[in-house]
Enzyme design. Structure first.
Site, mmCIF file in Angstrom:
data_model
loop_
_atom_site.group_PDB
_atom_site.id
_atom_site.type_symbol
_atom_site.label_atom_id
_atom_site.label_comp_id
_atom_site.label_asym_id
_atom_site.label_seq_id
_atom_site.Cartn_x
_atom_site.Cartn_y
_atom_site.Cartn_z
ATOM 1 N N ASP A 58 -10.093 3.387 1.984
ATOM 2 C CA ASP A 58 -10.449 2.905 3.292
ATOM 3 C C ASP A 58 -11.142 4.088 4.168
ATOM 4 O O ASP A 58 -12.051 3.992 4.938
ATOM 5 C CB ASP A 58 -9.135 2.670 4.062
ATOM 6 C CG ASP A 58 -8.921 1.137 3.676
ATOM 7 O OD1 ASP A 58 -9.462 0.543 3.145
ATOM 8 O OD2 ASP A 58 -7.336 0.765 3.966
ATOM 9 N N LYS B 245 0.833 -1.299 -0.007
ATOM 10 C CA LYS B 245 -0.312 0.037 0.050
ATOM 11 C C LYS B 245 0.975 1.238 0.086
ATOM 12 O O LYS B 245 0.497 2.249 -0.594
ATOM 13 C CB LYS B 245 -0.973 -0.048 1.230
ATOM 14 C CG LYS B 245 -2.043 -0.884 1.207
ATOM 15 C CD LYS B 245 -2.991 -0.767 2.245
ATOM 16 C CE LYS B 245 -4.357 -1.570 2.217
ATOM 17 N NZ LYS B 245 -5.233 -1.292 3.268
#
Ligand code: NAP
Length: 282
Positions: free
Chosen positions: A101, A65
């Site tokens: 997210d 990520k």
């Protein structure tokens, strides 16, 4: 056939292929979503493939990520501020990095009618999920966001990193397991676990990150852990009749945000929720 997928290392645990595949089917899209186990040294080469016209984009999971941030052509504001990308969109050969997210977290909160404006929250953890959640709460003008991490330096750094985003949100770091943390949890409206405590197969399976006696019925308890969907923390929340939100809902909501970025269509969220739950139960 258009292509989508998720890259991680390892990748076998991911249930994204199940619920994204169900979403593509429900919207009758001629596309497939495939898991790819990509070692860190192969990341750059793999991303160059995703620039080809058949690719709509990909999801990015642990441990890539942060590593993809300098490898994409453009970053959304969320991805830049959080410092991590979990969704890449192929826009005519240019890779654009997003972090869904934060929006997934807010969408899950919205689903239970919780509006963060002016509310006090405690976030446990200082990693990628915590960064996305502190970003989301600060941008949503929460009243106060308190961060607790077992490493005090990382909690303090997270507060400093997000301070410039604050339009009035008070940000504070407190010690893990401290009396201050207990006081903050007791006065908060929202408690978020953004550590892996309680996760199946993790080092703290079956455990809760806080003392059950700190919870009260006015609290909303949000666990980012999604496997199991009902964690020990959520069990304790239910016992005091506090509202509880499972990480499974955040997982589905962040996936819905990714689906909408890739396809421009509304995500079939109920189909995705059902498929995700079945994948975990199976
Ligand atoms: P990460 O970057 O590795 O961060 C984990 C954080 O938890 C760090 O602050 C770490 O502290 C802390 N921690 C780990 N074990 C701990 C323990 N036993 N006691 C106290 N603190 C502990 O991981 P992440 O990506 O943020 O993920 C965190 C959790 O969120 C995972 O369970 C993940 O599955 C979940 N998650 C869920 C979603 C969703 O959509 N539902 C999305 C993203 C993440 P140190 O820095 O000291 O190690």
């Amino acid at each position: 056939m258009r292509r989508l997928g998720v890259i991680g290392h390892p990748i076998g645990h991911s249930i994204s292929p199940v619920f994204q595949g169900a979403a593509l089917g429900a919207r009758n899209l001629d596309a497939e979503y495939t898991p790819y186990d990509i070692a860190p040294e192969d990341l750059e080469d793999f991303l160059s493939l995703v620039r080809a016209p058949e690719w709509l984009g990909i999801n990015v999971t642990i441990p890539h990520k942060q590593a993809v941030v300098p490898l994409v052509d453009e970053l959304s504001e969320e991805a830049r501020e959080i410092g991590a990308v979990n969704t890449i969109v192929n826009r005519s050969g240019a890779l654009v990095g997003y972090n869904t997210d934060a929006r997934g977290f807010l969408r899950a909160l919205d689903g239970i009618g919780f509006d963060p404006v002016g509310r006090d929250a405690v976030v446990l953890g200082t990693g990628g999920a915590a960064r996305a959640i502190v970003y989301a709460l600060t941008r949503s003008r929460a009243g106060r966001v308190v961060v607790a991490g077992r490493r005090a330096d990382r909690a303090a750094a997270l507060v400093v990193d997000m301070a410039h985003l604050s339009g009035g949100t008070e940000l504070r770091a407190v010690g893990w397991g401290s009396d201050e943390l207990e006081e903050e949890v007791r006065r908060a409206s929202l408690l978020v676990n953004a550590t892996p405590i309680g996760m199946r197969g993790g080092g703290a399976e079956g455990e809760s990150p806080v003392n059950a006696s700190w919870l009260q019925p006015r609290l909303t308890v949000f666990d980012t852990v999604y496997n199991p969907p009902e964690t020990p923390l959520l069990g304790e929340a239910a016992r005091v009749e506090a509202r509880a939100v499972s990480g499974l809902e955040m997982l589905v909501c962040q996936g819905a945000e990714s689906f909408e970025l890739w396809t421009g269509l509304d995500a079939p969220i109920e189909v995705m929720r059902l498929a995700a739950r079945e994948a975990l139960e199976g």
